[in-house]
Scaffold this motif. Structure first.
Motif, PDB file in Angstrom:
ATOM      1  N   VAL A 120       0.893  -1.249  -0.124  1.00  0.00           N
ATOM      2  CA  VAL A 120       0.009   0.070  -0.036  1.00  0.00           C
ATOM      3  C   VAL A 120       0.918   1.156  -0.034  1.00  0.00           C
ATOM      4  CG1 VAL A 120      -1.913  -0.987   1.077  1.00  0.00           C
ATOM      5  CG2 VAL A 120      -0.053   0.034   2.483  1.00  0.00           C
ATOM      6  N   SER A 121       0.469   2.267  -0.568  1.00  0.00           N
ATOM      7  CA  SER A 121       1.083   3.515  -0.734  1.00  0.00           C
ATOM      8  C   SER A 121       0.809   4.330   0.842  1.00  0.00           C
ATOM      9  CB  SER A 121       0.907   4.600  -1.727  1.00  0.00           C
ATOM     10  OG  SER A 121      -0.873   5.010  -1.708  1.00  0.00           O
ATOM     11  N   ASN A 122      -0.233   4.013   1.267  1.00  0.00           N
ATOM     12  CA  ASN A 122      -0.994   4.479   2.597  1.00  0.00           C
ATOM     13  C   ASN A 122      -1.877   3.570   3.108  1.00  0.00           C
ATOM     14  OD1 ASN A 122      -1.586   6.361   0.000  1.00  0.00           O
ATOM     15  ND2 ASN A 122      -3.509   6.147   1.225  1.00  0.00           N
ATOM     16  N   THR A 123      -2.172   3.392   4.344  1.00  0.00           N
ATOM     17  CA  THR A 123      -3.017   2.674   4.943  1.00  0.00           C
ATOM     18  C   THR A 123      -4.452   3.206   5.065  1.00  0.00           C
ATOM     19  OG1 THR A 123      -1.354   1.638   6.275  1.00  0.00           O
ATOM     20  CG2 THR A 123      -3.779   1.172   7.142  1.00  0.00           C
ATOM     21  N   ASP A 124      -4.394   4.567   5.315  1.00  0.00           N
ATOM     22  CA  ASP A 124      -5.514   5.417   5.652  1.00  0.00           C
ATOM     23  C   ASP A 124      -5.238   6.199   4.328  1.00  0.00           C
ATOM     24  OD1 ASP A 124      -6.468   4.302   7.751  1.00  0.00           O
ATOM     25  OD2 ASP A 124      -4.975   5.253   9.056  1.00  0.00           O
ATOM     26  N   PRO A 125      -6.407   7.066   3.697  1.00  0.00           N
ATOM     27  CA  PRO A 125      -6.415   7.961   2.743  1.00  0.00           C
ATOM     28  C   PRO A 125      -5.541   8.957   3.024  1.00  0.00           C
ATOM     29  CG  PRO A 125      -8.641   7.463   2.933  1.00  0.00           C
ATOM     30  CD  PRO A 125      -8.012   6.669   4.336  1.00  0.00           C
ATOM     31  N   VAL A 126      -4.854   9.448   1.821  1.00  0.00           N
ATOM     32  CA  VAL A 126      -3.876  10.738   2.232  1.00  0.00           C
ATOM     33  C   VAL A 126      -4.472  11.758   1.331  1.00  0.00           C
ATOM     34  CG1 VAL A 126      -1.594  11.431   1.671  1.00  0.00           C
ATOM     35  CG2 VAL A 126      -1.760   9.336   2.646  1.00  0.00           C
ATOM     36  N   ASN A 127      -4.463  13.222   1.803  1.00  0.00           N
ATOM     37  CA  ASN A 127      -4.641  14.171   1.487  1.00  0.00           C
ATOM     38  C   ASN A 127      -3.371  14.878   0.785  1.00  0.00           C
ATOM     39  OD1 ASN A 127      -5.570  16.540   0.419  1.00  0.00           O
ATOM     40  ND2 ASN A 127      -6.912  17.025   2.098  1.00  0.00           N
ATOM     41  N   TYR A 128      -3.131  14.703  -0.502  1.00  0.00           N
ATOM     42  CA  TYR A 128      -1.920  15.214  -1.182  1.00  0.00           C
ATOM     43  C   TYR A 128      -1.866  16.579  -1.419  1.00  0.00           C
ATOM     44  CZ  TYR A 128      -1.119  10.190  -1.899  1.00  0.00           C
ATOM     45  OH  TYR A 128      -1.008   8.642  -1.835  1.00  0.00           O
ATOM     46  N   GLY A 129      -3.153  17.161  -1.413  1.00  0.00           N
ATOM     47  CA  GLY A 129      -3.317  18.673  -1.378  1.00  0.00           C
ATOM     48  C   GLY A 129      -3.366  19.125  -3.050  1.00  0.00           C
ATOM     49  N   ALA A 130      -3.388  20.367  -3.253  1.00  0.00           N
ATOM     50  CA  ALA A 130      -3.359  20.806  -4.726  1.00  0.00           C
ATOM     51  C   ALA A 130      -1.944  20.770  -5.601  1.00  0.00           C
ATOM     52  CB  ALA A 130      -3.828  22.272  -4.479  1.00  0.00           C
ATOM     53  N   GLY A 131      -2.204  20.524  -6.796  1.00  0.00           N
ATOM     54  CA  GLY A 131      -1.065  20.131  -7.478  1.00  0.00           C
ATOM     55  C   GLY A 131      -0.404  18.849  -7.391  1.00  0.00           C
TER      56      GLY A 131
END
Length: 197
Positions: A120-131
């Motif tokens: 997995v790239s992350n267990t929980d959802p990640v907020n990568y933000g804008a851009g």
């Protein structure tokens, strides 16, 4: 003269052999330029989706090319692929917004889509933000007998996830890198001797 030709052939073989392991796995439409909606689990080598996945357009919006995948809350995107060589592989993609990526064994198709991920790239959802932000994670195939198949999975959360420029590639083994460096060194040494002569 014959000896130098043989030496050159050996050096080239070492260099080429050292770079062969860093192969890119053949995913289909990695920048979503020709995506069309389909069932969630499709044939290998094609993106499949569930939900209202769209491919947004515009040269200012995409990281790579003209289009990118846009997954709203609850949208899912999957592509199946196989690897024939045992080793470590890197999953890489560019992301914007909120979501996650997981990798599942292709034999693991449960009622709830999939169960335990391989990586997995992350267990929980990640907020990568804008851009756009590059995301990478690795997985190890273990000892393969033949080929092994996987499902590369993306899902949107919150305000949604944008994905572009997806790739899976083999990580060169230390022995392969050593062979490549030895080959390059031999080519350099031969070139230097030629100039000196």
């Amino acid at each position: 003269m014959q000896v130098s030709k043989i030496s050159l052939a050996i050096a080239l073989a070492l260099t080429i052999g050292g770079t062969a392991q860093a192969a890119v796995v053949g995913l289909d439409d990695v920048s979503f330029e020709s995506y069309t909606s389909g069932a969630l689990i499709g044939s290998a080598g094609a993106w499949s989706s569930e939900g209202t996945l769209t491919t947004a357009q515009g040269p200012a919006g995409a990281y790579d090319g003209q289009r990118f995948a846009s997954l709203g809350l609850g949208d899912r995107l999957v592509q199946s692929f196989s690897v024939d060589t045992a080793g470590t592989y890197t999953v890489s993609f560019w992301a914007s917004g909120e979501g996650r990526s997981r990798l599942f064994d292709s034999d693991d198709v449960a009622a709830s889509l999939f169960s335990t991920p391989v990586a997995v790239s992350n267990t929980d959802p990640v907020n990568y933000g804008a851009g756009w932000h590059q995301v990478q994670y690795t997985f190890d195939t273990g000892a393969l007998n033949g080929s092994s198949s996987y499902h590369l999975y993306f899902s949107g959360f919150g305000s949604g996830l944008s994905v572009d420029a997806v790739s899976v590639s083999a990580v060169p083994e230390p022995e392969s890198l050593a062979m490549m460096l030895a080959g390059l060194g031999a080519l350099g040494l031969m070139s230097r001797r030629r100039r000196a002569a």
